[in-house]
Scaffold this motif. Sequence first.
Motif, PDB file in Angstrom:
ATOM      1  N   ALA A 161       5.774  -1.924 -10.315  1.00 19.51           N
ATOM      2  CA  ALA A 161       5.028  -0.877 -11.014  1.00 19.51           C
ATOM      3  C   ALA A 161       4.611  -1.342 -12.401  1.00 19.51           C
ATOM      4  CB  ALA A 161       5.873   0.388 -11.108  1.00 19.51           C
ATOM      5  N   LEU A 201       1.650  -3.748 -12.095  1.00 16.06           N
ATOM      6  CA  LEU A 201       0.383  -3.066 -11.833  1.00 16.06           C
ATOM      7  C   LEU A 201      -0.131  -2.363 -13.085  1.00 16.06           C
ATOM      8  CD1 LEU A 201       1.270  -1.628  -8.321  1.00 16.06           C
ATOM      9  CD2 LEU A 201      -0.295  -3.505  -8.811  1.00 16.06           C
ATOM     10  N   ILE A 216       8.896  -2.273  -5.484  1.00 14.46           N
ATOM     11  CA  ILE A 216       7.780  -2.509  -4.565  1.00 14.46           C
ATOM     12  C   ILE A 216       7.872  -3.927  -4.044  1.00 14.46           C
ATOM     13  CG2 ILE A 216       5.270  -2.447  -4.271  1.00 14.46           C
ATOM     14  CD1 ILE A 216       5.101  -0.814  -6.848  1.00 14.46           C
ATOM     15  N   ASP A 219       3.252  -5.636  -1.061  1.00 17.81           N
ATOM     16  CA  ASP A 219       2.577  -4.390  -1.439  1.00 17.81           C
ATOM     17  C   ASP A 219       1.877  -4.549  -2.793  1.00 17.81           C
ATOM     18  OD1 ASP A 219       3.355  -3.004   0.853  1.00 17.81           O
ATOM     19  OD2 ASP A 219       5.292  -2.499  -0.023  1.00 17.81           O
ATOM     20  N   VAL A 220       2.509  -5.303  -3.702  1.00 14.83           N
ATOM     21  CA  VAL A 220       1.876  -5.556  -4.995  1.00 14.83           C
ATOM     22  C   VAL A 220       0.553  -6.292  -4.780  1.00 14.83           C
ATOM     23  CG1 VAL A 220       2.051  -6.790  -7.187  1.00 14.83           C
ATOM     24  CG2 VAL A 220       4.049  -5.575  -6.271  1.00 14.83           C
ATOM     25  N   HIS A 231      -1.386  -6.283  -2.117  1.00 16.10           N
ATOM     26  CA  HIS A 231      -2.375  -5.391  -1.518  1.00 16.10           C
ATOM     27  C   HIS A 231      -2.948  -4.421  -2.553  1.00 16.10           C
ATOM     28  CE1 HIS A 231      -1.771  -6.948   2.438  1.00 16.10           C
ATOM     29  NE2 HIS A 231      -0.536  -6.526   2.542  1.00 16.10           N
ATOM     30  N   ARG A 232      -2.098  -3.918  -3.456  1.00 16.09           N
ATOM     31  CA  ARG A 232      -2.575  -2.982  -4.472  1.00 16.09           C
ATOM     32  C   ARG A 232      -3.465  -3.682  -5.507  1.00 16.09           C
ATOM     33  NH1 ARG A 232       2.454   1.227  -5.682  1.00 16.09           N
ATOM     34  NH2 ARG A 232       3.202   1.371  -3.527  1.00 16.09           N
ATOM     35  N   VAL A 233      -3.104  -4.908  -5.850  1.00 15.29           N
ATOM     36  CA  VAL A 233      -3.933  -5.677  -6.790  1.00 15.29           C
ATOM     37  C   VAL A 233      -5.317  -5.912  -6.194  1.00 15.29           C
ATOM     38  CG1 VAL A 233      -4.229  -7.961  -7.842  1.00 15.29           C
ATOM     39  CG2 VAL A 233      -2.029  -6.781  -8.019  1.00 15.29           C
ATOM     40  N   ARG A 234      -5.345  -6.327  -4.934  1.00 14.93           N
ATOM     41  CA  ARG A 234      -6.626  -6.582  -4.289  1.00 14.93           C
ATOM     42  C   ARG A 234      -7.391  -5.273  -4.067  1.00 14.93           C
ATOM     43  NH1 ARG A 234      -6.256 -10.885  -6.231  1.00 14.93           N
ATOM     44  NH2 ARG A 234      -5.493 -12.756  -5.195  1.00 14.93           N
ATOM     45  N   GLY A 235      -6.675  -4.201  -3.725  1.00 10.54           N
ATOM     46  CA  GLY A 235      -7.319  -2.914  -3.512  1.00 10.54           C
ATOM     47  C   GLY A 235      -7.954  -2.366  -4.775  1.00 10.54           C
ATOM     48  N   ALA A 236      -7.400  -2.755  -5.935  1.00  9.32           N
ATOM     49  CA  ALA A 236      -7.942  -2.299  -7.214  1.00  9.32           C
ATOM     50  C   ALA A 236      -9.139  -3.142  -7.646  1.00  9.32           C
ATOM     51  CB  ALA A 236      -6.861  -2.338  -8.285  1.00  9.32           C
TER      52      ALA A 236
END
Length: 238
Positions: free
Chosen positions: A40, A43, A70, A74-75, A77-82
């Motif tokens: 967290a 991110l 996390i 998952d980190v 995926h969230r970085v790429r999703g952002a």
Amino acid sequence: MSDPIRVLVVEDESIAADAHAEYVRRAEGFELAAVARTGAAALKLMAESARDHDMDGIGLMLLDMNLPDIHGLDVIHRVRGAGFSTGIIAVTAVRELPIVQRAVAAGVAQYLIKPFTFAAFNEKLRQFQLFHENMARQPSTINQSEVDKTLAALRSPGTANLPKGMSETTLAAVVDLLQRAPDAVSATEVMAQLGMSRVTARRYLEHLATDGSTTRTPRYGTPGRPEYEYRWSARKHQ
């Protein structure tokens, strides 16, 4: 001279986090941006850096897979999703092949298994730096040769012209074992440590010997058929 690549270290263990931060400080062409102890926090730092420095605030993330909140995957995926194109190098003790494969599929540039030396760490950063510089020099559209040259910078020793049926992920595991081994290892020992067949282990070792990444010498005094041992060639990779 180009600006240094700003690095975010994501590591929950304090000793390891301090060591990785110090390694970044020692690496030429890199600058420590921050250290995050949780996914967290990482991110949040990414988002803050994007606001302060546009989307290029953090050029490289050194990411542990086992974080307290996390999972590293998952980190990613969230970085790429952002929408971040930040380079990611997994720096972790996780050795399970499915995790390695999923991390590579998710877009990590390199996978560095703990424990490691500064030389091994610096080599991964140097490869990423070459990739980063090659990307910066390219025009908005590039041809196949330029794509191949740019991606080649991220390859570990011995991965160029990899024979059919051989995996870069498996080769990276064999290379890591050789780099960490205090003594020369045989195909039988690689088989036992990495859980592959002896034939497969010998094939990868022979590939690295042909490439010059290892030195191969006969091992005498063992019962049964003669066996070779392989030692990582530090001189080739200095």
